[in-house]
Design a protein around this motif. Structure first.
Motif, PDB file in Angstrom:
ATOM      1  N   SER A  24       6.176   8.421   5.055  1.00 43.47           N
ATOM      2  CA  SER A  24       5.625   9.467   4.198  1.00 43.47           C
ATOM      3  C   SER A  24       4.765   8.836   3.100  1.00 43.47           C
ATOM      4  N   PRO A  25       3.870   9.600   2.460  1.00 45.02           N
ATOM      5  CA  PRO A  25       3.137   9.054   1.312  1.00 45.02           C
ATOM      6  C   PRO A  25       4.059   8.539   0.212  1.00 45.02           C
ATOM      7  N   GLU A  26       5.203   9.192   0.043  1.00 42.61           N
ATOM      8  CA  GLU A  26       6.139   8.742  -0.995  1.00 42.61           C
ATOM      9  C   GLU A  26       6.694   7.364  -0.663  1.00 42.61           C
ATOM     10  N   ALA A  27       7.069   7.151   0.591  1.00 38.39           N
ATOM     11  CA  ALA A  27       7.635   5.857   0.992  1.00 38.39           C
ATOM     12  C   ALA A  27       6.593   4.741   0.877  1.00 38.39           C
ATOM     13  N   ILE A  28       5.409   4.956   1.425  1.00 42.97           N
ATOM     14  CA  ILE A  28       4.375   3.920   1.379  1.00 42.97           C
ATOM     15  C   ILE A  28       3.813   3.792  -0.033  1.00 42.97           C
ATOM     16  N   GLY A  29       3.812   4.898  -0.783  1.00 41.33           N
ATOM     17  CA  GLY A  29       3.353   4.837  -2.168  1.00 41.33           C
ATOM     18  C   GLY A  29       4.166   3.870  -3.006  1.00 41.33           C
ATOM     19  N   GLN A  30       5.468   3.793  -2.757  1.00 43.04           N
ATOM     20  CA  GLN A  30       6.301   2.856  -3.505  1.00 43.04           C
ATOM     21  C   GLN A  30       5.966   1.409  -3.143  1.00 43.04           C
ATOM     22  N   THR A  31       5.636   1.163  -1.868  1.00 43.55           N
ATOM     23  CA  THR A  31       5.202  -0.183  -1.473  1.00 43.55           C
ATOM     24  C   THR A  31       3.922  -0.561  -2.200  1.00 43.55           C
ATOM     25  N   ILE A  32       2.957   0.357  -2.242  1.00 44.33           N
ATOM     26  CA  ILE A  32       1.685   0.082  -2.913  1.00 44.33           C
ATOM     27  C   ILE A  32       1.908  -0.086  -4.416  1.00 44.33           C
ATOM     28  N   LYS A  33       2.759   0.723  -4.984  1.00 51.20           N
ATOM     29  CA  LYS A  33       3.015   0.639  -6.427  1.00 51.20           C
ATOM     30  C   LYS A  33       3.547  -0.747  -6.801  1.00 51.20           C
ATOM     31  N   ARG A  34       4.439  -1.283  -5.989  1.00 52.95           N
ATOM     32  CA  ARG A  34       4.974  -2.626  -6.272  1.00 52.95           C
ATOM     33  C   ARG A  34       3.861  -3.668  -6.231  1.00 52.95           C
ATOM     34  N   LEU A  35       2.941  -3.521  -5.291  1.00 51.22           N
ATOM     35  CA  LEU A  35       1.835  -4.485  -5.205  1.00 51.22           C
ATOM     36  C   LEU A  35       0.883  -4.342  -6.400  1.00 51.22           C
ATOM     37  N   ILE A  36       0.622  -3.097  -6.809  1.00 50.29           N
ATOM     38  CA  ILE A  36      -0.255  -2.881  -7.960  1.00 50.29           C
ATOM     39  C   ILE A  36       0.395  -3.423  -9.236  1.00 50.29           C
TER      40      ILE A  36
END
Length: 376
Positions: free
Chosen positions: A361-373
């Motif tokens: 989901s966008p929520e699941a992948i969004g957390q991965t991206i947030k950690r990288l940012i």
């Protein structure tokens, strides 16, 4: 210090695979609360994405990114070097993928000039690093899917064909390209199912990359016996917007692909709807398909050179590129099992929907991206 916003450069108005992926990544950024400014690449708005999606893209984009901007360039690595105006960034990220066992000549060097490279699969982490991309630059960021648009039980308008589809129908959605394995699929279907069996195959084709509709239809129809065309095998080339495409998914019973996919977004969308899908047990599909949620086509033990037509048509594939060896009998077996085993179809469809909604989901992948940012 953390990154405060993302300047996203990508083909967000395109209806093909890269455009779909760009929009889904943007939904992940939105879900994570990360401000984003959208810099469209690749020309004019594509009518098939629909007015609602265009309005959402316009409303999402902002120039209020804060003092620490992360610039993301989504496309093939030759795009990473193009002189496109962008604000000063604390980190520049390339987002890309490739379908064979290695990278095209020059790609590793272009990737290594970026601060990070995001690839969607463990398969690509291996192929990129083995081709010379510095492993410390690589991050695995799977493709998300908008699960608010694709979910079991979604209302839809059944698409009625003339003549009507038979009681069971397979669907394959693809942009025309010689890597999509359409010749393999058509041979397998025609060899496995007689003209008198109660089963159809629907091909939804996107035409891009300079091909003419006449050429595409001629190429596809050259693999279809005349007495099966439109009566048992249906070819659709006219444009579909997102909602009509969803209606098509739900009007069919199972998805099948013979693409040596970098990912395979239509398979993922069909699975999110709770429909069973058939895909190769090789490459990008292995990131989200497995024996519990899919019908898998097993490749042969050794890789083979990519298709000659593809090498002539697409310079990126020229040279010593190899990919999975897929035999027609393996495709036939997977299609026959999906057609004949209703209880397994239902079990796999339910597990597929659960896995896609929970993990992609966008929520699941969004957390991965947030950690990288936040590491910027």
């Amino acid at each position: 210090m953390t990154g405060t916003g993302v300047y996203w450069m990508g083909p967000v108005y395109d209806m093909g695979g890269y455009g779909n992926v760009s929009r889904n990544y943007l939904r992940a950024l939105e879900s994570a609360g990360i401000p984003v400014c959208i810099h469209p690449i690749g020309g004019e708005h594509h009518a098939e994405i629909g007015s609602e999606t265009r309005r959402w893209l316009d409303s999402l984009s902002t120039d209020r990114l804060g003092p620490r901007i992360v610039c993301v360039k989504h496309g093939t690595p030759d795009f990473f070097e193009q002189p496109v105006a962008a604000p000063p960034a604390v980190k520049t990220v390339g987002v890309t993928l490739f379908e064979t066992d290695r990278l095209p000549i020059g790609w590793a060097e272009l990737c290594n000039r970026m601060d990070e490279i995001w690839v969607p699969t463990r398969f690509n982490y291996a192929t990129f690093s083995q081709s010379g991309v510095i492993p410390s630059k690589l991050r695995i960021v799977p493709y998300p899917i908008d699960v608010t648009k694709y979910y079991p039980g979604k209302p839809y308008n059944r698409i009625v064909f003339q003549p009507p589809l038979r009681s069971f129908s397979f669907l394959y959605v693809f942009g025309f390209d010689f890597r999509k394995g359409i010749d393999l699929l058509l041979q397998s279907f025609c060899d496995e199912f007689s003209p008198y069996e109660d089963v159809s195959l629907v091909l939804k084709v996107y035409i891009h990359s300079g091909y003419s509709p006449a050429f595409v239809m001629s190429e596809i129809c050259s693999h279809i016996p005349a007495h099966r065309l439109q009566s048992q095998i249906v070819v659709i080339v006219e444009p579909f917007d997102e909602e009509r495409l969803s209606d098509l998914y739900l009007s069919c019973d199972a998805y099948v692909s013979t693409d040596r996919a970098g990912w395979g977004m239509p398979a993922m969308e069909m699975m999110a709807l709770g429909k069973p899908a058939i895909g190769l047990n090789w490459g990008g599909y292995t990131e989200f398909m497995n024996e519990s949620n899919s019908f898998l086509i097993e490749p042969e033990p050794h890789l083979v050179p990519v298709d000659d037509k593809l090498q002539r048509d697409r310079p990126h594939y020229y040279g010593n590129h190899y990919w999975a060896d897929i035999r027609p009998e393996k495709v036939r077996a997977a299609m026959r099992e999906a057609y004949a085993n209703k209880s397994k179809r239902e079990r796999i469809g339910k597990k597929a929907a659960f896995d896609i909604h929970f993990e992609f989901s966008p929520e699941a992948i969004g957390q991965t991206i947030k950690r990288l940012i936040e590491q910027s």
